[in-house]
Motif scaffolding. Sequence first.
Motif, PDB file in Angstrom:
ATOM      1  N   MET A   1       0.838  -1.200   0.000  1.00 47.03           N
ATOM      2  CA  MET A   1       0.000   0.000   0.000  1.00 47.03           C
ATOM      3  C   MET A   1       0.869   1.244   0.000  1.00 47.03           C
TER       4      MET A   1
ATOM      5  N   ASP B   1      -6.268   5.870   2.002  1.00 44.53           N
ATOM      6  CA  ASP B   1      -5.964   4.463   2.299  1.00 44.53           C
ATOM      7  C   ASP B   1      -5.696   4.245   3.778  1.00 44.53           C
TER       8      ASP B   1
ATOM      9  N   SER C   1      -8.229  -2.558   2.927  1.00 44.05           N
ATOM     10  CA  SER C   1      -7.152  -2.788   1.963  1.00 44.05           C
ATOM     11  C   SER C   1      -7.693  -3.252   0.618  1.00 44.05           C
TER      12      SER C   1
END
Length: 450
Positions: free
Chosen positions: A1, A402, A407
Amino acid sequence: MPFQQRLIHRSKRRSIPLTLAAALLGLSLIGCPASSHADGVTLKVFGGSALDELAPRQPPDEQKKIQQVVIDGFLKANPDVSSVEWDAQGPQTGSIQRVMTAKLANQEMDLIACPAFYTNGAYVRRKLVMPITDKIKPFQDRIDTTALGAFTISGQVYGVPISTLSTSTVFYNVDLFQKLGIPTQPTYDDLKAAVPKFKAAGIIPLLHQGSNSVMWPMWYFETFSQSSGDAVGKTQKNLEGTAKFTDAPDVEAFKLIKQWVDDGILSKDSLSVDQDGMRAAFAAGKSAMYYGGTWEIPSLESSVKNFKWGVFAFPKMNGTPGTPGHGGGADNGICISSSIPPEKLVAAVKFLEYLTRPEVATLYLAPEKPIAASIKGVPQVNDPYAVELRKEAFPNTIKFLDWIWPSEIATATSSAIAGIVGGTTTPEEAAASLQSTFDDLKAQGNWPPK
Protein backbone atom coordinates in the motif's frame (compact mmCIF):
# COMPACT_ATOMS: atom_id res chain seq x y z
CA MET A 1 0.00 0.00 0.00
CA PRO A 2 1.10 3.62 -0.40
CA PHE A 3 1.54 3.85 3.39
CA GLN A 4 4.11 1.07 3.36
CA GLN A 5 5.93 2.69 0.45
CA ARG A 6 6.05 5.97 2.37
CA LEU A 7 7.72 4.20 5.29
CA ILE A 8 10.20 2.32 3.13
CA HIS A 9 11.40 5.42 1.31
CA ARG A 10 11.93 7.64 4.34
CA SER A 11 15.58 8.64 4.53
CA LYS A 12 17.69 8.62 7.67
CA ARG A 13 18.59 12.05 8.95
CA ARG A 14 21.49 13.29 11.01
CA SER A 15 20.80 13.91 14.68
CA ILE A 16 21.07 17.18 16.58
CA PRO A 17 23.62 17.09 19.42
CA LEU A 18 21.84 15.41 22.29
CA THR A 19 24.12 16.90 24.91
CA LEU A 20 22.97 20.38 23.93
CA ALA A 21 19.32 19.38 23.69
CA ALA A 22 19.45 17.60 27.03
CA ALA A 23 21.09 20.61 28.64
CA LEU A 24 18.16 22.75 27.56
CA LEU A 25 15.92 20.50 29.64
CA GLY A 26 18.30 20.28 32.58
CA LEU A 27 19.04 16.58 31.98
CA SER A 28 22.02 14.29 31.75
CA LEU A 29 22.39 11.42 29.32
CA ILE A 30 22.82 9.03 32.23
CA GLY A 31 19.13 8.98 33.06
CA CYS A 32 17.14 9.15 36.28
CA PRO A 33 17.70 6.37 38.80
CA ALA A 34 14.59 4.22 39.11
CA SER A 35 14.98 4.12 42.88
CA SER A 36 14.27 7.86 43.14
CA HIS A 37 10.74 7.19 41.88
CA ALA A 38 10.24 3.75 43.35
CA ASP A 39 6.75 4.40 44.71
CA GLY A 40 5.31 6.09 41.64
CA VAL A 41 3.24 4.96 38.67
CA THR A 42 4.81 2.91 35.89
CA LEU A 43 3.55 3.83 32.43
CA LYS A 44 3.73 1.10 29.81
CA VAL A 45 3.90 2.20 26.17
CA PHE A 46 3.27 -0.54 23.62
CA GLY A 47 4.13 -0.40 19.94
CA GLY A 48 3.29 -2.94 17.27
CA SER A 49 6.67 -2.65 15.52
CA ALA A 50 10.17 -1.28 15.92
CA LEU A 51 9.05 1.81 14.02
CA ASP A 52 6.67 2.74 16.85
CA GLU A 53 9.22 4.66 18.89
CA LEU A 54 10.43 8.25 19.10
CA ALA A 55 12.78 9.18 16.23
CA PRO A 56 12.42 5.69 14.68
CA ARG A 57 14.40 6.48 11.54
CA GLN A 58 17.56 7.49 13.37
CA PRO A 59 20.43 5.00 13.75
CA PRO A 60 19.48 2.56 16.54
CA ASP A 61 21.96 3.83 19.15
CA GLU A 62 21.01 7.44 18.48
CA GLN A 63 17.30 6.60 18.58
CA LYS A 64 17.66 5.00 22.01
CA LYS A 65 19.53 8.03 23.33
CA ILE A 66 16.89 10.43 22.04
CA GLN A 67 14.03 8.41 23.53
CA GLN A 68 15.80 8.03 26.87
CA VAL A 69 16.50 11.76 27.16
CA VAL A 70 12.80 12.47 26.55
CA ILE A 71 11.69 9.88 29.10
CA ASP A 72 14.20 11.10 31.69
CA GLY A 73 12.93 14.64 31.25
CA PHE A 74 9.37 13.49 31.82
CA LEU A 75 10.32 11.58 34.97
CA LYS A 76 12.18 14.60 36.33
CA ALA A 77 9.13 16.81 35.72
CA ASN A 78 6.70 14.23 37.14
CA PRO A 79 8.05 12.63 40.34
CA ASP A 80 4.75 10.76 40.78
CA VAL A 81 5.77 8.56 37.82
CA SER A 82 8.48 6.00 38.56
CA SER A 83 9.23 4.83 35.04
CA VAL A 84 8.12 4.70 31.42
CA GLU A 85 8.58 1.29 29.82
CA TRP A 86 8.46 1.43 26.01
CA ASP A 87 7.97 -1.94 24.30
CA ALA A 88 8.16 -1.69 20.51
CA GLN A 89 9.72 -4.39 18.36
CA GLY A 90 9.25 -6.50 15.27
CA PRO A 91 8.46 -5.74 11.61
CA GLN A 92 5.93 -3.12 10.61
CA THR A 93 3.84 -5.65 8.68
CA GLY A 94 2.95 -7.48 11.90
CA SER A 95 1.87 -4.43 13.91
CA ILE A 96 -1.85 -5.10 14.16
CA GLN A 97 -1.36 -8.77 15.00
CA ARG A 98 1.10 -7.96 17.75
CA VAL A 99 -1.18 -5.37 19.34
CA MET A 100 -4.22 -7.65 19.09
CA THR A 101 -2.28 -10.57 20.60
CA ALA A 102 -1.20 -8.40 23.50
CA LYS A 103 -4.79 -7.24 23.98
CA LEU A 104 -6.18 -10.81 23.98
CA ALA A 105 -3.48 -11.88 26.43
CA ASN A 106 -4.48 -9.04 28.77
CA GLN A 107 -0.99 -7.58 28.56
CA GLU A 108 -0.88 -4.23 30.25
CA MET A 109 -0.85 -1.39 27.71
CA ASP A 110 -1.38 2.09 29.11
CA LEU A 111 -0.45 3.94 25.94
CA ILE A 112 -0.13 2.64 22.40
CA ALA A 113 2.33 4.06 19.89
CA CYS A 114 -0.16 4.39 17.08
CA PRO A 115 0.63 5.00 13.39
CA ALA A 116 -2.12 7.09 11.80
CA PHE A 117 -2.67 4.37 9.20
CA TYR A 118 -3.51 1.73 11.80
CA THR A 119 -5.34 4.15 14.09
CA ASN A 120 -7.79 5.01 11.31
CA GLY A 121 -7.99 1.54 9.82
CA ALA A 122 -7.96 -0.79 12.83
CA TYR A 123 -7.28 0.55 16.31
CA VAL A 124 -10.38 2.74 16.60
CA ARG A 125 -12.68 0.26 14.87
CA ARG A 126 -11.51 -2.52 17.17
CA LYS A 127 -11.82 -0.28 20.25
CA LEU A 128 -8.15 -0.61 21.17
CA VAL A 129 -7.79 3.12 21.92
CA MET A 130 -10.00 5.68 23.61
CA PRO A 131 -11.11 9.14 22.46
CA ILE A 132 -9.05 11.91 24.08
CA THR A 133 -10.73 14.97 22.58
CA ASP A 134 -11.43 16.69 25.90
CA LYS A 135 -8.25 15.52 27.60
CA ILE A 136 -5.90 17.29 25.16
CA LYS A 137 -7.78 20.62 24.98
CA PRO A 138 -5.44 22.38 27.46
CA PHE A 139 -2.47 21.83 25.11
CA GLN A 140 -4.15 21.25 21.74
CA ASP A 141 -3.01 24.63 20.40
CA ARG A 142 0.57 23.30 20.29
CA ILE A 143 -0.40 20.71 17.70
CA ASP A 144 -0.57 21.39 13.97
CA THR A 145 -4.20 21.22 12.80
CA THR A 146 -3.44 19.02 9.79
CA ALA A 147 -1.41 16.66 11.97
CA LEU A 148 -4.23 16.36 14.50
CA GLY A 149 -6.67 15.69 11.67
CA ALA A 150 -4.82 12.47 10.87
CA PHE A 151 -5.90 11.15 14.27
CA THR A 152 -9.43 12.54 14.22
CA ILE A 153 -12.19 10.08 13.32
CA SER A 154 -15.87 11.12 13.19
CA GLY A 155 -15.12 14.28 15.15
CA GLN A 156 -13.21 12.57 17.97
CA VAL A 157 -9.45 12.78 18.53
CA TYR A 158 -7.80 9.44 19.30
CA GLY A 159 -4.10 10.25 19.26
CA VAL A 160 -1.47 12.95 19.64
CA PRO A 161 0.75 13.15 16.52
CA ILE A 162 4.48 13.02 17.24
CA SER A 163 6.09 12.96 13.80
CA THR A 164 7.08 15.04 10.84
CA LEU A 165 4.36 15.81 8.28
CA SER A 166 4.12 14.63 4.71
CA THR A 167 2.12 16.02 1.83
CA SER A 168 1.70 15.33 -1.89
CA THR A 169 2.88 17.61 -4.66
CA VAL A 170 4.05 17.84 -8.26
CA PHE A 171 7.83 17.98 -8.74
CA TYR A 172 8.93 19.82 -11.88
CA ASN A 173 11.95 20.95 -13.88
CA VAL A 174 12.06 24.69 -13.20
CA ASP A 175 14.71 25.42 -15.85
CA LEU A 176 12.71 23.62 -18.53
CA PHE A 177 9.48 25.41 -17.65
CA GLN A 178 11.26 28.76 -17.85
CA LYS A 179 12.93 27.85 -21.15
CA LEU A 180 9.58 26.89 -22.71
CA GLY A 181 7.72 29.88 -21.28
CA ILE A 182 5.47 27.84 -18.98
CA PRO A 183 4.33 29.46 -15.70
CA THR A 184 6.26 28.01 -12.78
CA GLN A 185 3.15 27.82 -10.60
CA PRO A 186 0.88 26.56 -13.37
CA THR A 187 -2.86 26.11 -13.50
CA TYR A 188 -4.31 22.99 -15.07
CA ASP A 189 -5.00 25.00 -18.24
CA ASP A 190 -1.33 26.07 -18.29
CA LEU A 191 -0.26 22.43 -18.19
CA LYS A 192 -2.68 21.46 -20.93
CA ALA A 193 -1.48 24.32 -23.13
CA ALA A 194 2.14 23.30 -22.53
CA VAL A 195 1.73 19.75 -23.89
CA PRO A 196 2.60 20.73 -27.52
CA LYS A 197 5.72 22.51 -26.25
CA PHE A 198 6.86 19.44 -24.36
CA LYS A 199 6.23 17.21 -27.35
CA ALA A 200 8.11 19.55 -29.68
CA ALA A 201 11.07 19.38 -27.29
CA GLY A 202 10.88 15.57 -27.17
CA ILE A 203 10.05 15.55 -23.48
CA ILE A 204 7.36 13.53 -21.67
CA PRO A 205 5.12 15.98 -19.76
CA LEU A 206 4.43 13.89 -16.66
CA LEU A 207 5.54 10.34 -15.89
CA HIS A 208 4.15 8.34 -12.96
CA GLN A 209 5.46 5.15 -11.34
CA GLY A 210 2.49 3.27 -12.76
CA SER A 211 3.88 -0.27 -12.55
CA ASN A 212 4.05 0.30 -8.79
CA SER A 213 0.27 0.01 -8.67
CA VAL A 214 -0.14 0.86 -5.00
CA MET A 215 0.81 4.47 -5.77
CA TRP A 216 -2.09 5.08 -8.17
CA PRO A 217 -4.67 5.82 -5.43
CA MET A 218 -2.79 9.02 -4.58
CA TRP A 219 -4.25 10.48 -7.78
CA TYR A 220 -7.73 9.59 -6.58
CA PHE A 221 -7.10 11.32 -3.23
CA GLU A 222 -6.51 14.53 -5.18
CA THR A 223 -9.37 14.36 -7.68
CA PHE A 224 -11.94 13.04 -5.21
CA SER A 225 -11.25 16.02 -2.93
CA GLN A 226 -12.22 18.32 -5.78
CA SER A 227 -15.20 16.35 -7.08
CA SER A 228 -16.76 15.68 -3.66
CA GLY A 229 -15.79 18.73 -1.64
CA ASP A 230 -15.02 16.45 1.32
CA ALA A 231 -13.11 13.32 0.38
CA VAL A 232 -12.74 12.03 3.94
CA GLY A 233 -16.37 12.65 4.89
CA LYS A 234 -17.73 11.10 1.68
CA THR A 235 -15.47 8.07 2.09
CA GLN A 236 -16.74 7.55 5.63
CA LYS A 237 -20.33 7.68 4.36
CA ASN A 238 -19.50 5.10 1.69
CA LEU A 239 -18.09 2.79 4.35
CA GLU A 240 -21.06 3.36 6.63
CA GLY A 241 -23.40 2.40 3.77
CA THR A 242 -25.21 5.74 3.69
CA ALA A 243 -23.61 6.57 0.32
CA LYS A 244 -22.07 4.57 -2.50
CA PHE A 245 -18.80 4.37 -4.38
CA THR A 246 -20.88 4.75 -7.54
CA ASP A 247 -22.28 8.17 -6.63
CA ALA A 248 -21.68 11.05 -9.04
CA PRO A 249 -18.72 12.59 -7.15
CA ASP A 250 -16.96 9.22 -6.99
CA VAL A 251 -17.38 8.64 -10.72
CA GLU A 252 -16.31 12.20 -11.45
CA ALA A 253 -13.03 11.64 -9.56
CA PHE A 254 -12.15 8.88 -12.03
CA LYS A 255 -13.20 11.12 -14.94
CA LEU A 256 -10.80 13.80 -13.74
CA ILE A 257 -7.91 11.33 -13.73
CA LYS A 258 -8.88 10.30 -17.27
CA GLN A 259 -8.78 13.97 -18.25
CA TRP A 260 -5.07 14.15 -17.37
CA VAL A 261 -4.49 11.31 -19.83
CA ASP A 262 -6.85 12.58 -22.55
CA ASP A 263 -5.27 16.04 -22.42
CA GLY A 264 -1.83 14.52 -22.93
CA ILE A 265 -0.34 15.57 -19.59
CA LEU A 266 -0.14 12.18 -17.84
CA SER A 267 1.70 9.76 -20.11
CA LYS A 268 0.28 6.28 -20.74
CA ASP A 269 3.88 5.11 -20.69
CA SER A 270 3.55 5.42 -16.91
CA LEU A 271 1.93 1.98 -16.81
CA SER A 272 5.28 0.29 -17.48
CA VAL A 273 7.45 2.55 -15.31
CA ASP A 274 8.50 1.76 -11.74
CA GLN A 275 9.70 4.18 -9.08
CA ASP A 276 13.35 4.03 -10.11
CA GLY A 277 12.42 4.58 -13.74
CA MET A 278 10.24 7.58 -12.89
CA ARG A 279 12.98 9.16 -10.83
CA ALA A 280 15.68 8.44 -13.41
CA ALA A 281 13.65 9.89 -16.30
CA PHE A 282 13.08 13.10 -14.37
CA ALA A 283 16.71 13.43 -13.25
CA ALA A 284 17.86 12.90 -16.85
CA GLY A 285 15.53 15.62 -18.14
CA LYS A 286 13.43 13.14 -20.14
CA SER A 287 10.24 14.01 -18.28
CA ALA A 288 9.20 17.45 -17.11
CA MET A 289 7.20 16.47 -14.03
CA TYR A 290 6.20 13.72 -11.70
CA TYR A 291 3.67 13.52 -8.89
CA GLY A 292 4.49 12.09 -5.48
CA GLY A 293 5.01 12.80 -1.81
CA THR A 294 7.55 14.69 0.21
CA TRP A 295 9.38 11.41 0.83
CA GLU A 296 10.73 11.90 -2.72
CA ILE A 297 12.86 14.88 -1.71
CA PRO A 298 15.99 13.00 -0.52
CA SER A 299 16.12 11.23 -3.89
CA LEU A 300 15.76 14.52 -5.77
CA GLU A 301 18.50 16.16 -3.73
CA SER A 302 20.92 13.34 -4.50
CA SER A 303 20.05 12.62 -8.14
CA VAL A 304 19.14 15.92 -9.83
CA LYS A 305 22.41 17.63 -10.76
CA ASN A 306 21.89 19.51 -14.03
CA PHE A 307 18.82 21.64 -13.42
CA LYS A 308 16.81 23.33 -10.72
CA TRP A 309 13.75 21.45 -9.51
CA GLY A 310 10.74 22.84 -7.71
CA VAL A 311 7.26 21.98 -6.47
CA PHE A 312 3.72 23.09 -7.14
CA ALA A 313 0.49 21.86 -5.63
CA PHE A 314 -1.79 19.55 -7.62
CA PRO A 315 -3.86 22.15 -9.49
CA LYS A 316 -7.53 22.99 -9.22
CA MET A 317 -9.43 21.44 -12.12
CA ASN A 318 -12.10 23.37 -13.99
CA GLY A 319 -15.70 23.01 -12.86
CA THR A 320 -15.04 21.06 -9.69
CA PRO A 321 -16.99 22.11 -6.57
CA GLY A 322 -14.31 21.26 -4.01
CA THR A 323 -10.97 22.81 -3.20
CA PRO A 324 -7.77 20.83 -3.70
CA GLY A 325 -6.90 18.42 -0.90
CA HIS A 326 -3.50 16.77 -0.94
CA GLY A 327 -2.90 13.41 0.74
CA GLY A 328 -0.60 13.54 3.72
CA GLY A 329 -0.41 14.07 7.44
CA ALA A 330 1.46 12.87 10.47
CA ASP A 331 2.52 9.24 10.27
CA ASN A 332 3.00 8.45 13.95
CA GLY A 333 1.27 9.28 17.20
CA ILE A 334 0.57 8.24 20.78
CA CYS A 335 -2.86 6.97 21.83
CA ILE A 336 -4.25 6.01 25.23
CA SER A 337 -5.23 2.37 25.46
CA SER A 338 -8.90 1.65 26.09
CA SER A 339 -7.77 -0.85 28.75
CA ILE A 340 -5.65 1.58 30.78
CA PRO A 341 -6.25 1.28 34.56
CA PRO A 342 -8.21 4.37 35.67
CA GLU A 343 -5.57 5.27 38.25
CA LYS A 344 -3.00 5.69 35.47
CA LEU A 345 -5.04 7.94 33.20
CA VAL A 346 -3.84 11.24 34.69
CA ALA A 347 -0.20 10.21 34.30
CA ALA A 348 -0.81 9.09 30.71
CA VAL A 349 -2.31 12.47 29.79
CA LYS A 350 0.67 14.17 31.44
CA PHE A 351 2.96 12.15 29.17
CA LEU A 352 1.00 13.26 26.09
CA GLU A 353 1.22 16.86 27.25
CA TYR A 354 4.97 16.56 27.82
CA LEU A 355 5.56 15.21 24.31
CA THR A 356 3.81 18.27 22.81
CA ARG A 357 6.10 20.81 24.48
CA PRO A 358 8.07 22.44 21.66
CA GLU A 359 11.43 22.03 23.39
CA VAL A 360 10.71 18.33 23.94
CA ALA A 361 9.35 17.74 20.44
CA THR A 362 12.51 19.34 19.08
CA LEU A 363 14.53 16.53 20.67
CA TYR A 364 12.80 13.79 18.70
CA LEU A 365 11.68 15.66 15.56
CA ALA A 366 14.54 18.03 14.69
CA PRO A 367 16.91 15.15 13.77
CA GLU A 368 14.60 14.41 10.83
CA LYS A 369 15.09 17.94 9.45
CA PRO A 370 11.35 18.32 8.89
CA ILE A 371 9.71 20.33 6.16
CA ALA A 372 6.79 20.53 8.58
CA ALA A 373 6.25 19.00 12.01
CA SER A 374 3.25 17.90 14.03
CA ILE A 375 4.24 20.09 16.97
CA LYS A 376 4.52 23.83 16.50
CA GLY A 377 7.84 25.49 17.27
CA VAL A 378 10.09 22.67 16.02
CA PRO A 379 12.86 23.96 13.70
CA GLN A 380 12.07 23.32 10.03
CA VAL A 381 13.95 23.24 6.73
CA ASN A 382 13.85 26.61 4.97
CA ASP A 383 14.88 25.66 1.44
CA PRO A 384 12.67 27.23 -1.28
CA TYR A 385 10.74 24.01 -1.90
CA ALA A 386 9.97 23.72 1.82
CA VAL A 387 8.71 27.30 2.01
CA GLU A 388 6.50 26.70 -1.03
CA LEU A 389 5.08 23.47 0.41
CA ARG A 390 4.25 25.13 3.73
CA LYS A 391 2.57 27.96 1.84
CA GLU A 392 0.54 26.00 -0.72
CA ALA A 393 0.36 22.28 0.04
CA PHE A 394 0.38 21.71 3.78
CA PRO A 395 -2.58 24.03 4.55
CA ASN A 396 -4.70 21.94 2.15
CA THR A 397 -3.46 18.53 3.24
CA ILE A 398 -5.97 15.84 4.18
CA LYS A 399 -5.40 12.33 5.50
CA PHE A 400 -4.57 9.65 2.96
CA LEU A 401 -7.77 7.80 2.06
CA ASP A 402 -5.96 4.46 2.30
CA TRP A 403 -5.76 5.17 6.04
CA ILE A 404 -9.57 4.81 6.00
CA TRP A 405 -10.30 2.31 3.25
CA PRO A 406 -10.22 -1.45 3.76
CA SER A 407 -7.15 -2.79 1.96
CA GLU A 408 -9.42 -4.43 -0.61
CA ILE A 409 -10.77 -1.02 -1.68
CA ALA A 410 -7.24 0.32 -2.04
CA THR A 411 -6.34 -2.61 -4.28
CA ALA A 412 -9.50 -2.18 -6.35
CA THR A 413 -8.77 1.54 -6.75
CA SER A 414 -5.24 0.80 -7.96
CA SER A 415 -6.54 -1.61 -10.60
CA ALA A 416 -9.33 0.74 -11.67
CA ILE A 417 -7.00 3.70 -12.23
CA ALA A 418 -4.53 1.59 -14.18
CA GLY A 419 -7.44 0.54 -16.40
CA ILE A 420 -8.51 4.13 -16.91
CA VAL A 421 -4.99 5.26 -17.81
CA GLY A 422 -4.65 2.34 -20.21
CA GLY A 423 -8.04 3.01 -21.78
CA THR A 424 -9.54 -0.37 -20.87
CA THR A 425 -11.85 0.84 -18.07
CA THR A 426 -14.44 3.63 -18.03
CA PRO A 427 -14.90 5.84 -14.96
CA GLU A 428 -18.32 4.28 -14.42
CA GLU A 429 -16.85 0.76 -14.54
CA ALA A 430 -14.09 1.84 -12.16
CA ALA A 431 -16.57 3.13 -9.59
CA ALA A 432 -18.72 0.00 -9.97
CA SER A 433 -15.68 -2.19 -9.25
CA LEU A 434 -15.14 -0.42 -5.93
CA GLN A 435 -18.77 -0.83 -4.93
CA SER A 436 -18.72 -4.49 -5.94
CA THR A 437 -15.59 -5.07 -3.86
CA PHE A 438 -17.21 -3.38 -0.87
CA ASP A 439 -20.44 -5.36 -1.26
CA ASP A 440 -18.42 -8.59 -1.31
CA LEU A 441 -16.65 -7.58 1.90
CA LYS A 442 -19.99 -7.08 3.63
CA ALA A 443 -21.48 -10.29 2.21
CA GLN A 444 -18.52 -12.28 3.54
CA GLY A 445 -18.89 -10.76 6.99
CA ASN A 446 -15.60 -8.90 6.74
CA TRP A 447 -17.11 -5.43 7.08
CA PRO A 448 -17.45 -3.70 9.43
CA PRO A 449 -14.36 -5.16 11.10
CA LYS A 450 -14.98 -7.01 14.33
